[in-house]
Every structure is written in structure tokens, then in C-alpha cells.
Scaffold this motif. Structure first.
Motif, short mmCIF file in Angstrom:
data_model
loop_
_atom_site.label_atom_id
_atom_site.label_comp_id
_atom_site.label_asym_id
_atom_site.label_seq_id
_atom_site.Cartn_x
_atom_site.Cartn_y
_atom_site.Cartn_z
N VAL A 14 0.79 -1.26 -0.14
CA VAL A 14 0.06 0.00 0.10
C VAL A 14 0.82 1.32 -0.03
CG1 VAL A 14 -1.86 1.32 1.22
CG2 VAL A 14 -1.71 -1.31 1.51
N ASP A 15 0.90 1.86 -0.89
CA ASP A 15 1.69 3.12 -1.27
C ASP A 15 3.02 2.77 -1.33
OD1 ASP A 15 1.99 5.72 -1.79
OD2 ASP A 15 2.27 6.33 0.35
N HIS A 16 3.26 1.66 -2.13
CA HIS A 16 4.53 1.13 -2.63
C HIS A 16 5.28 1.93 -3.57
CE1 HIS A 16 6.50 -2.16 -5.06
NE2 HIS A 16 7.63 -2.12 -3.96
N PRO A 17 6.33 2.89 -3.19
CA PRO A 17 6.73 3.79 -4.23
C PRO A 17 6.93 3.17 -5.45
CG PRO A 17 7.89 3.95 -2.15
CD PRO A 17 7.13 2.71 -2.14
N PRO A 18 7.62 2.16 -6.03
CA PRO A 18 7.74 1.73 -7.49
C PRO A 18 6.40 1.45 -8.09
CG PRO A 18 9.12 0.60 -5.93
CD PRO A 18 8.25 1.01 -4.92
N THR A 19 5.54 1.08 -7.32
CA THR A 19 4.26 0.89 -8.11
C THR A 19 3.61 2.18 -8.30
OG1 THR A 19 3.90 -1.40 -6.88
CG2 THR A 19 1.75 -0.20 -7.45
N MET A 20 3.65 3.16 -7.29
CA MET A 20 2.72 4.29 -7.45
C MET A 20 3.53 5.08 -8.60
SD MET A 20 0.40 3.84 -5.52
CE MET A 20 -0.47 5.25 -5.81
N ALA A 21 4.75 4.88 -9.04
CA ALA A 21 5.34 5.63 -10.10
C ALA A 21 4.46 5.44 -11.21
CB ALA A 21 6.93 5.41 -10.26
N TYR A 22 4.24 4.00 -11.36
CA TYR A 22 3.64 3.76 -12.54
C TYR A 22 2.18 4.01 -12.66
CZ TYR A 22 7.64 0.59 -13.84
OH TYR A 22 8.74 0.29 -14.32
N ILE A 23 1.37 3.71 -11.28
CA ILE A 23 0.01 4.17 -11.27
C ILE A 23 -0.10 5.81 -11.57
CG2 ILE A 23 -1.86 4.30 -9.86
CD1 ILE A 23 -1.03 1.37 -10.64
N ASN A 24 0.57 6.58 -10.87
CA ASN A 24 0.45 7.71 -11.15
C ASN A 24 0.64 8.40 -12.42
OD1 ASN A 24 -0.32 8.74 -8.53
ND2 ASN A 24 1.98 8.36 -7.81
N ALA A 25 1.34 7.77 -13.34
CA ALA A 25 1.83 7.81 -14.89
C ALA A 25 0.69 7.56 -15.68
CB ALA A 25 3.11 6.99 -15.29
N ILE A 26 -0.38 6.65 -15.26
CA ILE A 26 -1.43 6.49 -16.05
C ILE A 26 -2.85 6.72 -15.57
CG2 ILE A 26 -0.06 4.64 -17.14
CD1 ILE A 26 -1.33 2.34 -15.50
N VAL A 27 -3.13 7.00 -14.37
CA VAL A 27 -4.38 7.43 -13.64
C VAL A 27 -4.21 8.94 -13.60
CG1 VAL A 27 -6.04 7.09 -11.98
CG2 VAL A 27 -4.70 5.19 -12.76
N GLN A 28 -5.04 9.59 -14.14
CA GLN A 28 -4.81 11.08 -14.21
C GLN A 28 -5.39 11.91 -12.98
OE1 GLN A 28 -5.72 13.07 -18.09
NE2 GLN A 28 -4.28 12.02 -19.07
N GLU A 29 -6.81 11.37 -12.55
CA GLU A 29 -7.51 11.67 -11.23
C GLU A 29 -6.55 11.09 -10.14
OE1 GLU A 29 -11.90 12.71 -11.83
OE2 GLU A 29 -11.40 11.02 -13.25
N ARG A 30 -6.79 11.55 -8.96
CA ARG A 30 -5.81 11.36 -7.98
C ARG A 30 -6.54 9.69 -7.61
NH1 ARG A 30 -6.96 9.89 -2.69
NH2 ARG A 30 -8.98 11.00 -2.59
N PRO A 31 -5.42 8.73 -7.70
CA PRO A 31 -5.77 7.24 -7.94
C PRO A 31 -6.03 6.91 -6.16
CG PRO A 31 -3.42 7.45 -8.28
CD PRO A 31 -3.88 9.03 -7.81
N THR A 32 -6.93 5.99 -6.33
CA THR A 32 -7.22 5.22 -4.88
C THR A 32 -7.14 3.55 -5.40
OG1 THR A 32 -9.46 5.42 -5.11
CG2 THR A 32 -8.42 6.84 -3.60
N ILE A 33 -7.02 2.74 -4.40
CA ILE A 33 -6.91 1.29 -4.37
C ILE A 33 -8.53 1.11 -4.36
CG2 ILE A 33 -6.90 -0.67 -3.29
CD1 ILE A 33 -3.83 0.39 -2.50
N ASN A 34 -8.91 0.22 -5.41
CA ASN A 34 -10.52 -0.44 -5.43
C ASN A 34 -10.55 -1.68 -5.62
OD1 ASN A 34 -9.90 -0.95 -8.17
ND2 ASN A 34 -10.43 1.17 -8.81
#
Ligand SMILES: O=C(O)CCC(=O)C(=O)O
Length: 286
Positions: free
Chosen positions: A95-115
């Protein structure tokens, strides 16, 4: 996400990410999955039970440990454990794993959450039927705008052991995230669908994909059980995409939330960030 990764993700709809987890993380996660599998397998067919809001699948609910389980530990079957974050703090590292979030933030434009959070345990002989592909639903849409890649739901799969071509690999039909016509093939057998490609992976790897991509899991032909962790992300307004709690608030126990850092909690906050009003006298409300 570097330039090549961005190009490849846009081109085919998925990305293999070697070495996303450290060896130590793999060891801890694998042990936590095994322990949870033991407990969940004993309880999977017992009460209390809950029918999913979609009306399709029935789950056992462990209210104390905060997870839902469907399926059974037997050849040909899958066991899916949803909301596993509640069950063991070992999973907090995802949860909030930095290497993962770098990818997620690059492809989800609105603020991302875990669903979405599921541990998939696929016993020998099992396959995952093909689903998605093309313009299936707004929740899964893939698009590209002036800011770049603009995904709705995406998933990261984490591998805690090697999965070879015979071990029931995750599979995709590359580039179908851009399909404009409905899938013309009958049935959901991933082994038979034209274009379906297995993606072998090593322990520690990740596979990122848009839910708009046609995907499934090839038959596990080996005698090794395949165990993977799947975490879904999307814009903050998207509710749970776990089957047991579909379109409800994310199921996070108070004690789970309490142990999270502020950054981790934000990944489960399904409302917009507060906009601070400008102070009086500075052209705002004065
Ligand atoms: O890995 C698999 O067998 C299928 C996974 C899948 O369908 C998903 O993560 O959406």
C-alpha cells in the motif's frame, strides 16, 4: 514510467515490470499468502456467507480478520481472497509502494485510490476465463488525451514465485484495449481464444495492465499451485471493484486504517482532496 514503458503500455495495454519487489518482500509476502490460504481454505464453504452485490458469487466472510473468500482448495478450482489487507499487516508493504505508485501516477490522471485487492490461488488444472477487451464499460476505459495516458481501472499483479508457460500464466490479447468492436469469439476458454498470449513471470516481477484489455489465465498444466496478488487502482471516486463488495465503500477495518500512514490512508479515501479557501484579504473571500 520511462519513455519506452509508456510507449509499450499505450501500444499493447500491459507492461511486464521485472524486479518490482525485493527478495525480502517476496519471501514475506509468500509466507503471508500461504498462512492465509491455510485459514481461508478451512472456512471457504462455511457460514457466515454473503452473496456478492452482482448476485453471481457467494463468499465466506471472516469478519474478525476482515476478508472474503470464494472457491475451494481442490484440483481445477481457484480460491480468491478479497480485502486481504485487513488480514495481515505484512501486505501493508504493497500500500503506497513507491515503485508501484510511480507507474500508477503515470497512467491514472485523477487522484488514484485502491479499489480492488485479491489473492488468487489457482490450483492445478484451473484456468481463468477470458473477459474484458474494447469498449466494455466506462469504469474500465482506456484513453489518451493532451496530458497523456488516461486510464480508469488498472491492476498490478505481483509474483511471489516463478510462473512459467505451463504454470497457468496471466494472459492477454495485446492491444485489445483499443478494440472498437465486440469480441466475436464464443466461450471464455483462454487456451483457445485467438491472440491470447501467456505472460510468464519471475518471483518479484509485476504485470501492470488496463482492465480494458482482454485478459484471463491459461490453464495451469503443472502440479504447482499458482499464487499471485492483484491490486486494482482507479480514480478516487470509483468504489470497491472487489466482487464481494462491488461498488460499495472499500472494506477497510478501523484497526487496518489506524495502522496505515497518512499516504496509505489517502489511497482509500474515496472523496476529493479538500481545496483550502484563500484567506480573507488575499483576493479570496474578503
Ligand atoms: O491471473 C489470472 O489468472 C487472471 C487475472 C485477472 O483476470 C485479473 O487480475 O483481472
Amino acid at each position: 514510467m520511462n519513455e519506452v514503458e509508456r510507449y509499450e503500455f499505450d501500444r499493447v495495454g500491459f507492461l511486464s515490470v521485472p524486479g518490482l519487489l525485493t527478495e525480502e518482500q517476496v519471501t514475506c509476502l509468500a509466507a503471508a499468502i500461504d498462512a492465509l490460504e491455510e485459514e481461508a481454505a478451512e472456512r471457504a464453504d462455511r457460514p457466515p456467507r454473503r452473496m456478492s452485490p452482482t448476485g453471481r458469487l457467494e463468499y465466506h466472510h471472516n469478519a474478525e480478520r476482515g476478508y472474503y473468500v470464494n472457491g475451494a482448495r481442490e484440483p481445477g478450482n481457484t480460491m480468491i481472497i478479497e480485502d486481504f489487507f485487513n488480514a495481515d499487516p505484512t501486505f501493508d508493504l504493497l500500500v503506497d509502494h513507491p515503485p508501484t505508485m510511480a507507474y500508477i501516477n503515470a497512467i491514472v490522471q485523477e487522484r488514484p485510490t485502491i479499489n480492488n485487492s485479491e489473492i488468487r490461488i489457482r490450483y492445478p488444472g484451473n484456468q481463468t476465463g477470458t473477459h474484458m477487451g474494447g469498449q466494455v464499460s466506462v469504469k474500465h476505459a482506456y484513453s489518451f488525451n493532451r496530458t497523456g495516458i488516461n486510464c480508469m481501472m488498472v491492476r498490478m499483479i505481483y509474483f511471489v514465485h516463478d510462473v512459467g508457460p505451463e504454470d497457468g500464466p496471466f494472459s492477454v490479447v495485446p492491444a485489445t484495449h483499443k478494440s472498437n468492436v465486440p469480441v466475436p469469439y464464443e466461450g471464455r476458454n483462454p487456451d483457445e481464444e485467438p491472440g491470447m498470449t501467456g505472460l510468464p513471470a519471475r518471483a518479484g516481477d509485476g504485470i501492470l495492465f488496463t482492465e480494458n484489455l482482454r485478459h484471463g489465465g491459461l490453464t495451469n498444466l503443472s502440479d504447482q499451485t499458482r499464487k499471485t496478488v492483484h491490486i486494482g487502482y482507479g480514480p478516487f471516486w470509483m468504489k470497491s471493484q472487489n466482487i464481494a463488495t462491488m461498488d460499495e465503500e472499500q472494506y477497510i477495518l478501523p484497526q487496518t486504517f489506524a495502522r496505515f500512514s497518512p499516504g496509505q490512508r489517502r489511497l482509500f479515501r474515496a472523496w476529493p482532496d479538500m481545496v483550502e479557501p484563500a484567506p480573507v484579504g488575499e483576493g479570496g473571500m474578503g
